[in-house]
Design a protein around this motif. Structure first.
Motif, PDB file in Angstrom:
ATOM      1  N   PRO A   1       0.814  -1.228   0.000  1.00  0.00           N
ATOM      2  CA  PRO A   1       0.000   0.000   0.000  1.00  0.00           C
ATOM      3  C   PRO A   1       0.846   1.276   0.000  1.00  0.00           C
ATOM      4  N   ALA A   2       1.959   1.280   0.700  1.00  0.00           N
ATOM      5  CA  ALA A   2       2.800   2.475   0.779  1.00  0.00           C
ATOM      6  C   ALA A   2       3.336   2.870  -0.590  1.00  0.00           C
ATOM      7  N   TYR A   3       3.593   1.882  -1.442  1.00  0.00           N
ATOM      8  CA  TYR A   3       4.118   2.177  -2.771  1.00  0.00           C
ATOM      9  C   TYR A   3       3.024   2.796  -3.649  1.00  0.00           C
ATOM     10  N   ALA A   4       1.817   2.243  -3.585  1.00  0.00           N
ATOM     11  CA  ALA A   4       0.699   2.794  -4.358  1.00  0.00           C
ATOM     12  C   ALA A   4       0.390   4.219  -3.904  1.00  0.00           C
ATOM     13  N   GLN A   5       0.481   4.452  -2.599  1.00  0.00           N
ATOM     14  CA  GLN A   5       0.237   5.785  -2.065  1.00  0.00           C
ATOM     15  C   GLN A   5       1.304   6.768  -2.552  1.00  0.00           C
ATOM     16  N   ALA A   6       2.551   6.289  -2.619  1.00  0.00           N
ATOM     17  CA  ALA A   6       3.646   7.133  -3.110  1.00  0.00           C
ATOM     18  C   ALA A   6       3.412   7.517  -4.571  1.00  0.00           C
ATOM     19  N   GLN A   7       2.936   6.559  -5.381  1.00  0.00           N
ATOM     20  CA  GLN A   7       2.667   6.834  -6.788  1.00  0.00           C
ATOM     21  C   GLN A   7       1.574   7.886  -6.950  1.00  0.00           C
ATOM     22  N   GLN A   8       0.548   7.794  -6.127  1.00  0.00           N
ATOM     23  CA  GLN A   8      -0.546   8.765  -6.191  1.00  0.00           C
ATOM     24  C   GLN A   8      -0.061  10.161  -5.820  1.00  0.00           C
TER      25      GLN A   8
ATOM     26  N   LEU B   1       3.016  11.302  -6.062  1.00  0.00           N
ATOM     27  CA  LEU B   1       3.903  11.785  -7.122  1.00  0.00           C
ATOM     28  C   LEU B   1       3.108  12.294  -8.318  1.00  0.00           C
ATOM     29  N   ASN B   2       2.061  11.583  -8.678  1.00  0.00           N
ATOM     30  CA  ASN B   2       1.220  12.006  -9.804  1.00  0.00           C
ATOM     31  C   ASN B   2       0.546  13.344  -9.516  1.00  0.00           C
ATOM     32  N   LEU B   3       0.077  13.514  -8.283  1.00  0.00           N
ATOM     33  CA  LEU B   3      -0.579  14.759  -7.899  1.00  0.00           C
ATOM     34  C   LEU B   3       0.412  15.922  -7.930  1.00  0.00           C
TER      35      LEU B   3
ATOM     36  N   GLU C   1      17.563  15.036 -12.078  1.00  0.00           N
ATOM     37  CA  GLU C   1      17.718  15.224 -10.641  1.00  0.00           C
ATOM     38  C   GLU C   1      16.978  16.473 -10.148  1.00  0.00           C
ATOM     39  N   GLY C   2      15.845  16.758 -10.807  1.00  0.00           N
ATOM     40  CA  GLY C   2      15.000  17.871 -10.382  1.00  0.00           C
ATOM     41  C   GLY C   2      14.153  17.485  -9.180  1.00  0.00           C
ATOM     42  N   GLN C   3      13.220  18.351  -8.825  1.00  0.00           N
ATOM     43  CA  GLN C   3      12.415  18.113  -7.630  1.00  0.00           C
ATOM     44  C   GLN C   3      11.553  16.859  -7.741  1.00  0.00           C
ATOM     45  N   LEU C   4      11.046  16.576  -8.946  1.00  0.00           N
ATOM     46  CA  LEU C   4      10.240  15.361  -9.107  1.00  0.00           C
ATOM     47  C   LEU C   4      11.083  14.115  -8.890  1.00  0.00           C
ATOM     48  N   PHE C   5      12.292  14.107  -9.437  1.00  0.00           N
ATOM     49  CA  PHE C   5      13.210  12.979  -9.260  1.00  0.00           C
ATOM     50  C   PHE C   5      13.532  12.780  -7.775  1.00  0.00           C
ATOM     51  N   LYS C   6      13.840  13.867  -7.091  1.00  0.00           N
ATOM     52  CA  LYS C   6      14.206  13.782  -5.665  1.00  0.00           C
ATOM     53  C   LYS C   6      13.019  13.316  -4.822  1.00  0.00           C
ATOM     54  N   LYS C   7      11.830  13.798  -5.172  1.00  0.00           N
ATOM     55  CA  LYS C   7      10.638  13.389  -4.421  1.00  0.00           C
ATOM     56  C   LYS C   7      10.342  11.917  -4.642  1.00  0.00           C
ATOM     57  N   ARG C   8      10.570  11.436  -5.876  1.00  0.00           N
ATOM     58  CA  ARG C   8      10.359  10.025  -6.162  1.00  0.00           C
ATOM     59  C   ARG C   8      11.313   9.167  -5.329  1.00  0.00           C
ATOM     60  N   GLN C   9      12.564   9.604  -5.253  1.00  0.00           N
ATOM     61  CA  GLN C   9      13.546   8.885  -4.447  1.00  0.00           C
ATOM     62  C   GLN C   9      13.124   8.849  -2.981  1.00  0.00           C
ATOM     63  N   GLU C  10      12.661   9.991  -2.495  1.00  0.00           N
ATOM     64  CA  GLU C  10      12.256  10.109  -1.093  1.00  0.00           C
ATOM     65  C   GLU C  10      11.089   9.183  -0.752  1.00  0.00           C
ATOM     66  N   LEU C  11      10.113   9.095  -1.655  1.00  0.00           N
ATOM     67  CA  LEU C  11       8.895   8.342  -1.360  1.00  0.00           C
ATOM     68  C   LEU C  11       9.005   6.847  -1.663  1.00  0.00           C
ATOM     69  N   THR C  12       9.741   6.488  -2.710  1.00  0.00           N
ATOM     70  CA  THR C  12       9.748   5.079  -3.128  1.00  0.00           C
ATOM     71  C   THR C  12      10.964   4.282  -2.671  1.00  0.00           C
TER      72      THR C  12
ATOM     73  N   THR D   1       6.941  11.707 -16.312  1.00  0.00           N
ATOM     74  CA  THR D   1       7.254  13.126 -16.445  1.00  0.00           C
ATOM     75  C   THR D   1       6.597  13.684 -17.694  1.00  0.00           C
ATOM     76  N   PRO D   2       5.923  14.836 -17.595  1.00  0.00           N
ATOM     77  CA  PRO D   2       5.306  15.433 -18.792  1.00  0.00           C
ATOM     78  C   PRO D   2       6.303  15.535 -19.920  1.00  0.00           C
ATOM     79  N   GLN D   3       5.889  15.139 -21.107  1.00  0.00           N
ATOM     80  CA  GLN D   3       6.795  15.085 -22.246  1.00  0.00           C
ATOM     81  C   GLN D   3       6.984  16.463 -22.866  1.00  0.00           C
ATOM     82  N   THR D   4       8.119  16.646 -23.484  1.00  0.00           N
ATOM     83  CA  THR D   4       8.385  17.860 -24.232  1.00  0.00           C
ATOM     84  C   THR D   4       8.702  17.474 -25.660  1.00  0.00           C
ATOM     85  N   PRO D   5       8.365  18.317 -26.637  1.00  0.00           N
ATOM     86  CA  PRO D   5       8.650  17.977 -28.033  1.00  0.00           C
ATOM     87  C   PRO D   5      10.137  17.863 -28.271  1.00  0.00           C
TER      88      PRO D   5
END
Length: 228
Positions: free
Chosen positions: A39-46, A48-50, A110-121, A191-195
């Motif tokens: 459950p903790a992993y699914a919660q982390a994914q939610q 991160l998505n938010l 290694e932006g904030q999303l990357f660091k947050k993913r590391q922290e949560l997962t 991560t949102p894609q860029t052209p």
């Protein structure tokens, strides 16, 4: 799961370089399936998505402000003196650079999303790795492959599947045997894609378009051209 994948890769290389290892006992685990049961992993994914969605909205709002600045400049350009044009151009250019810098700060390497993913997962991933290691020792396995990893497994004999033992080690075993789901059931936040054309700067397809070059006789740096 970098730590698990690295450990399993080392074991795989050991098989290739040490002929005697073929006689040793081995098994495999579906790490994605194990994670899907935590459950903790699914919660982390939610979470991160938010966070990703909120950050993306913030960036889009900044780009709307930038577009408004540019369109206002275009509408008033004929009424401005050269010094006034230069000032407005510099303001637009500064704003554009700020938006790009912010996007890279959030979604870049290694932006904030990357660091947050590391922290949560990472804590959950480490927990799974430790459980796999314990099962390997208890079952005297010399090698443990990851069915969900990069190593392609064309055929797997259920007799060598130790996923259920890992779930038992984590206290997640069910009365009825858990059955691994399809590969790819659990994925990290996207991560949102860029052209492709904006990959180097971090801008995306939502940037203001259809702009003509801002011209001035001062020879100063000008806001970036944009095309539809």
């Amino acid at each position: 799961m970098n730590k698990i994948t690295f450990w399993l890769s080392v074991a795989f290389l050991t098989v290739l370089t040490a002929p005697a290892a073929f006689a040793q006992k081995f098994g495999y685990v579906d790490s994605e399936f194990v994670l899907s049961k935590i459950p903790a992993y699914a919660q982390a994914q939610q979470e991160l998505n938010l966070l990703s969605q909120n950050w993306q909205k913030d960036i889009e709002n900044q780009k709307k402000d930038l577009d408004k600045m540019y369109r206002t400049y275009q509408a008033e350009e004929v009424l401005l003196t050269e010094p006034m044009k230069k000032k407005r151009q510099d303001e637009i250019l500064k704003k554009e650079q700020e938006v790009k810098a912010y996007q890279n700060k959030i979604f870049g390497f290694e932006g904030q999303l990357f660091k947050k993913r590391q922290e949560l997962t990472k804590p959950v991933q480490d927990q799974v790795f430790e459980a796999i290691e314990k099962v390997a020792k208890k079952k005297q396995l010399a090698i443990v492959f990851d069915k969900a990893g990069d190593l392609t497994m064309l055929y797997t004999n259920p007799a060598h599947d130790y996923t259920e033992f890992v779930l038992e080690e984590l206290g997640l075993a069910s009365e009825e045997r858990n059955q691994p789901g399809q590969k790819g059931a659990v994925r990290s936040v996207t991560t949102p894609q860029t052209p492709a054309g904006d990959a180097a700067t971090g801008t995306d397809q939502n940037a203001p378009t259809g702009r003509q070059p801002v011209r001035t006789n001062t020879g100063s740096q000008q806001p970036t051209n944009r095309k539809n």
